[in-house]
Design a protein around this motif. Structure first.
Motif, PDB file in Angstrom:
ATOM      1  N   ILE A  58       0.836  -1.203   0.000  1.00 28.84           N
ATOM      2  CA  ILE A  58       0.000   0.000   0.000  1.00 28.84           C
ATOM      3  C   ILE A  58       0.872   1.254   0.000  1.00 28.84           C
ATOM      4  O   ILE A  58       0.614   2.203  -0.758  1.00 28.84           O
ATOM      5  N   ILE A  59       1.906   1.261   0.818  1.00 28.33           N
ATOM      6  CA  ILE A  59       2.802   2.419   0.883  1.00 28.33           C
ATOM      7  C   ILE A  59       3.504   2.632  -0.451  1.00 28.33           C
ATOM      8  O   ILE A  59       3.577   3.752  -0.966  1.00 28.33           O
ATOM      9  N   LEU A  60       4.007   1.563  -1.065  1.00 29.21           N
ATOM     10  CA  LEU A  60       4.696   1.689  -2.349  1.00 29.21           C
ATOM     11  C   LEU A  60       3.743   2.145  -3.448  1.00 29.21           C
ATOM     12  O   LEU A  60       4.120   2.950  -4.307  1.00 29.21           O
ATOM     13  N   LYS A  61       2.523   1.635  -3.458  1.00 24.48           N
ATOM     14  CA  LYS A  61       1.543   2.034  -4.466  1.00 24.48           C
ATOM     15  C   LYS A  61       1.299   3.533  -4.415  1.00 24.48           C
ATOM     16  O   LYS A  61       1.321   4.224  -5.443  1.00 24.48           O
ATOM     17  N   HIS A  62       1.072   4.063  -3.208  1.00 22.73           N
ATOM     18  CA  HIS A  62       0.815   5.493  -3.071  1.00 22.73           C
ATOM     19  C   HIS A  62       2.066   6.322  -3.335  1.00 22.73           C
ATOM     20  O   HIS A  62       1.964   7.423  -3.889  1.00 22.73           O
ATOM     21  N   ALA A  63       3.223   5.819  -2.964  1.00 20.63           N
ATOM     22  CA  ALA A  63       4.469   6.546  -3.230  1.00 20.63           C
ATOM     23  C   ALA A  63       4.723   6.645  -4.734  1.00 20.63           C
ATOM     24  O   ALA A  63       5.137   7.698  -5.235  1.00 20.63           O
ATOM     25  N   ILE A  64       4.466   5.574  -5.471  1.00 23.88           N
ATOM     26  CA  ILE A  64       4.662   5.589  -6.922  1.00 23.88           C
ATOM     27  C   ILE A  64       3.691   6.556  -7.579  1.00 23.88           C
ATOM     28  O   ILE A  64       4.066   7.333  -8.464  1.00 23.88           O
ATOM     29  N   GLN A  65       2.435   6.556  -7.141  1.00 22.00           N
ATOM     30  CA  GLN A  65       1.465   7.506  -7.686  1.00 22.00           C
ATOM     31  C   GLN A  65       1.869   8.946  -7.382  1.00 22.00           C
ATOM     32  O   GLN A  65       1.760   9.825  -8.244  1.00 22.00           O
ATOM     33  N   TRP A  66       2.353   9.192  -6.182  1.00 21.54           N
ATOM     34  CA  TRP A  66       2.790  10.525  -5.790  1.00 21.54           C
ATOM     35  C   TRP A  66       3.960  10.991  -6.654  1.00 21.54           C
ATOM     36  O   TRP A  66       3.991  12.135  -7.131  1.00 21.54           O
ATOM     37  N   ILE A  67       4.931  10.100  -6.900  1.00 19.49           N
ATOM     38  CA  ILE A  67       6.093  10.444  -7.732  1.00 19.49           C
ATOM     39  C   ILE A  67       5.658  10.716  -9.172  1.00 19.49           C
ATOM     40  O   ILE A  67       6.135  11.659  -9.806  1.00 19.49           O
ATOM     41  N   LYS A  68       4.739   9.898  -9.698  1.00 22.64           N
ATOM     42  CA  LYS A  68       4.242  10.120 -11.055  1.00 22.64           C
ATOM     43  C   LYS A  68       3.551  11.467 -11.179  1.00 22.64           C
ATOM     44  O   LYS A  68       3.701  12.154 -12.198  1.00 22.64           O
ATOM     45  N   ASN A  69       2.788  11.868 -10.155  1.00 22.45           N
ATOM     46  CA  ASN A  69       2.106  13.159 -10.199  1.00 22.45           C
ATOM     47  C   ASN A  69       3.095  14.319 -10.136  1.00 22.45           C
ATOM     48  O   ASN A  69       2.846  15.357 -10.732  1.00 22.45           O
ATOM     49  N   ILE A  70       4.179  14.139  -9.418  1.00 18.37           N
ATOM     50  CA  ILE A  70       5.198  15.195  -9.337  1.00 18.37           C
ATOM     51  C   ILE A  70       5.912  15.363 -10.672  1.00 18.37           C
ATOM     52  O   ILE A  70       6.198  16.475 -11.094  1.00 18.37           O
ATOM     53  N   LEU A  71       6.187  14.249 -11.345  1.00 15.69           N
ATOM     54  CA  LEU A  71       6.952  14.301 -12.583  1.00 15.69           C
ATOM     55  C   LEU A  71       6.128  14.768 -13.779  1.00 15.69           C
ATOM     56  O   LEU A  71       6.699  15.063 -14.820  1.00 15.69           O
ATOM     57  N   LYS A  72       4.827  14.851 -13.634  1.00 16.78           N
ATOM     58  CA  LYS A  72       3.995  15.322 -14.771  1.00 16.78           C
ATOM     59  C   LYS A  72       4.122  16.787 -14.987  1.00 16.78           C
ATOM     60  O   LYS A  72       4.327  17.619 -14.254  1.00 16.78           O
TER      61      LYS A  72
END
Length: 72
Positions: A58-72
Motif C-alpha cells: 500500500i505504501i509503495l503504491k501510493h508513493a509511486i502515484q505521488w512520484i508520477k504526479n510530481i513528474l507530470k
C-alpha cells in the motif's frame, strides 16, 4: 527458508516499531486522552508480523502515484 525470512523480517519491523514508540508512550496517551500508555498486545504483534507485506504494498503504491504526479 522463505517462511523463516518472512517471519524474521516481520519481527524486525515490529521490534523497530516498538523501539520507536516506547519513548513516546506517555505523549501518545496524553494526545489520545487515555489513562494508560499504549502498548502492543500479542495479537497486534502477530498480525503485524504476518501482514507487513500488505502495508508495504500500500505504501509503495501510493508513493509511486505521488512520484508520477510530481513528474507530470
Amino acid at each position: 527458508m522463505i517462511v523463516l525470512n518472512y517471519i524474521a523480517i516481520g519481527a524486525l519491523i515490529m521490534f523497530i516499531m516498538e523501539v520507536i514508540i516506547n519513548p513516546h508512550k506517555e505523549e501518545i496517551a496524553a494526545i489520545n486522552k487515555e489513562d494508560e500508555p499504549f502498548e502492543f498486545d500479542w495479537i497486534t504483534r502477530t498480525f503485524c508480523i504476518v501482514a507487513w507485506p500488505v502495508a508495504l504494498a500500500i505504501i509503495l503504491k501510493h508513493a509511486i502515484q505521488w512520484i508520477k504526479n510530481i513528474l507530470k
